[in-house]
Design a protein around this motif. Structure first.
Motif, mmCIF file in Angstrom:
data_model
loop_
_atom_site.group_PDB
_atom_site.id
_atom_site.type_symbol
_atom_site.label_atom_id
_atom_site.label_comp_id
_atom_site.label_asym_id
_atom_site.label_seq_id
_atom_site.Cartn_x
_atom_site.Cartn_y
_atom_site.Cartn_z
ATOM 1 N N LEU A 176 0.812 -1.213 0.000
ATOM 2 C CA LEU A 176 0.000 0.000 0.000
ATOM 3 C C LEU A 176 0.846 1.264 0.000
ATOM 4 O O LEU A 176 0.312 2.352 -0.042
ATOM 5 N N GLY A 177 2.146 1.138 0.097
ATOM 6 C CA GLY A 177 2.995 2.316 0.037
ATOM 7 C C GLY A 177 3.176 2.735 -1.409
ATOM 8 O O GLY A 177 2.710 2.087 -2.337
ATOM 9 N N CYS A 178 3.869 3.837 -1.623
ATOM 10 C CA CYS A 178 4.189 4.306 -2.972
ATOM 11 C C CYS A 178 5.695 4.480 -3.082
ATOM 12 O O CYS A 178 6.399 4.550 -2.081
ATOM 13 N N THR A 179 6.188 4.540 -4.294
ATOM 14 C CA THR A 179 7.619 4.666 -4.538
ATOM 15 C C THR A 179 7.906 5.949 -5.296
ATOM 16 O O THR A 179 7.287 6.217 -6.319
ATOM 17 N N ASN A 180 8.842 6.750 -4.790
ATOM 18 C CA ASN A 180 9.317 7.950 -5.465
ATOM 19 C C ASN A 180 10.811 7.835 -5.704
ATOM 20 O O ASN A 180 11.544 7.346 -4.840
ATOM 21 N N VAL A 181 11.263 8.265 -6.865
ATOM 22 C CA VAL A 181 12.686 8.414 -7.147
ATOM 23 C C VAL A 181 12.918 9.868 -7.514
ATOM 24 O O VAL A 181 12.277 10.394 -8.426
ATOM 25 N N LEU A 182 13.812 10.539 -6.791
ATOM 26 C CA LEU A 182 14.057 11.962 -6.994
ATOM 27 C C LEU A 182 15.457 12.169 -7.549
ATOM 28 O O LEU A 182 16.431 11.614 -7.017
ATOM 29 N N VAL A 183 15.560 12.947 -8.604
ATOM 30 C CA VAL A 183 16.845 13.239 -9.241
ATOM 31 C C VAL A 183 17.015 14.744 -9.344
ATOM 32 O O VAL A 183 16.166 15.435 -9.925
ATOM 33 N N THR A 184 18.093 15.259 -8.791
ATOM 34 C CA THR A 184 18.386 16.689 -8.897
ATOM 35 C C THR A 184 19.062 16.968 -10.238
ATOM 36 O O THR A 184 19.595 16.053 -10.879
#
Length: 222
Positions: free
Chosen positions: A59-67
């Protein structure tokens, strides 16, 4: 709420008075709304298509953050957002821009259940929002981490803004990630937070990328 924020470097129209359709724990899949060219490219909002391979219990979500500094071209900030839920309906929401709304109110419905939570004052001017991005290149995504039950929404029944409503109200009112963090904090202080622990991912066309972590105060504090 307890708040921590740090930097790491057509459609289904929604009317303010319409109840949200009951849905899964995570927000609908986002798309990238193209913006006009600028010195800094607007953030890219990508979707990771991993949901079919996950357990229905995820039930969680996944984020990938790139600067920008970590990107291949040195200029593009990216948030990849996957709603890890096998039960996700997957609507794509559209909030048209508006003006002359001062003095009006808007109804807030829980993004997961459609339950009415309360009213808040409407902003005089709102921006066009498609998916999880707006016309100014601001992107907001999320992942749920929950937290201890004593700090959850059941122990703060007067909270008006759940995590999903908080994202979309903010996207309609803000241009930059920093402005969004301030607005989200002010909205929660004034109207109360109605969700469990969330990690919000924010990026804007200036190249800034932020993580903002929020958890409810339960019955503690004002």
């Amino acid at each position: 709420k307890f708040l921590h924020a740090h930097s790491i470097g057509r459609l289904v129209d929604r009317n303010d008075g319409a109840a949200a359709v009951p849905r899964s724990r995570c927000l609908p899949p986002p798309i990238f709304l193209p913006m006009s060219p600028s010195i800094m490219r607007p953030p890219t909002l990508a979707l990771i298509l991993a949901a079919p391979f996950l357990s229905p219990a995820a039930l969680g979500c996944t984020n990938v953050l790139v600067t920008p500094g970590a990107s291949s071209d040195g200029a593009t900030s990216t948030i990849a957002y996957n709603a890890d839920s096998a039960n996700l309906v997957g609507q794509l929401y559209h909030y048209p821009s508006s003006s002359g709304q001062a003095g009006k109110t808007r109804k807030i419905f829980n993004w997961d259940t459609g339950v009415y939570l309360g009213d808040i004052p409407e902003a005089d001017v709102t921006y066009n929002v498609v998916g999880n991005s707006n016309e100014h290149g601001l992107v907001i995504a999320e992942t749920t981490f929950g937290g201890v039950e004593v700090l959850g929404p059941k122990n703060q029944p007067d909270g008006v803004l759940d995590y999903g409503s908080l994202i979309y109200v903010t996207l309609q009112r803000c241009r930059t990630a920093r402005e969004a963090i301030e607005t989200m904090s002010d909205l929660m202080d004034e109207h109360g937070y109605a969700s469990s622990g969330e990690s919000f991912s924010l990026a804007d066309r200036t190249g800034e990328v932020w993580i903002m972590e929020v958890i409810g105060r339960g019955g503690f504090g004002g």
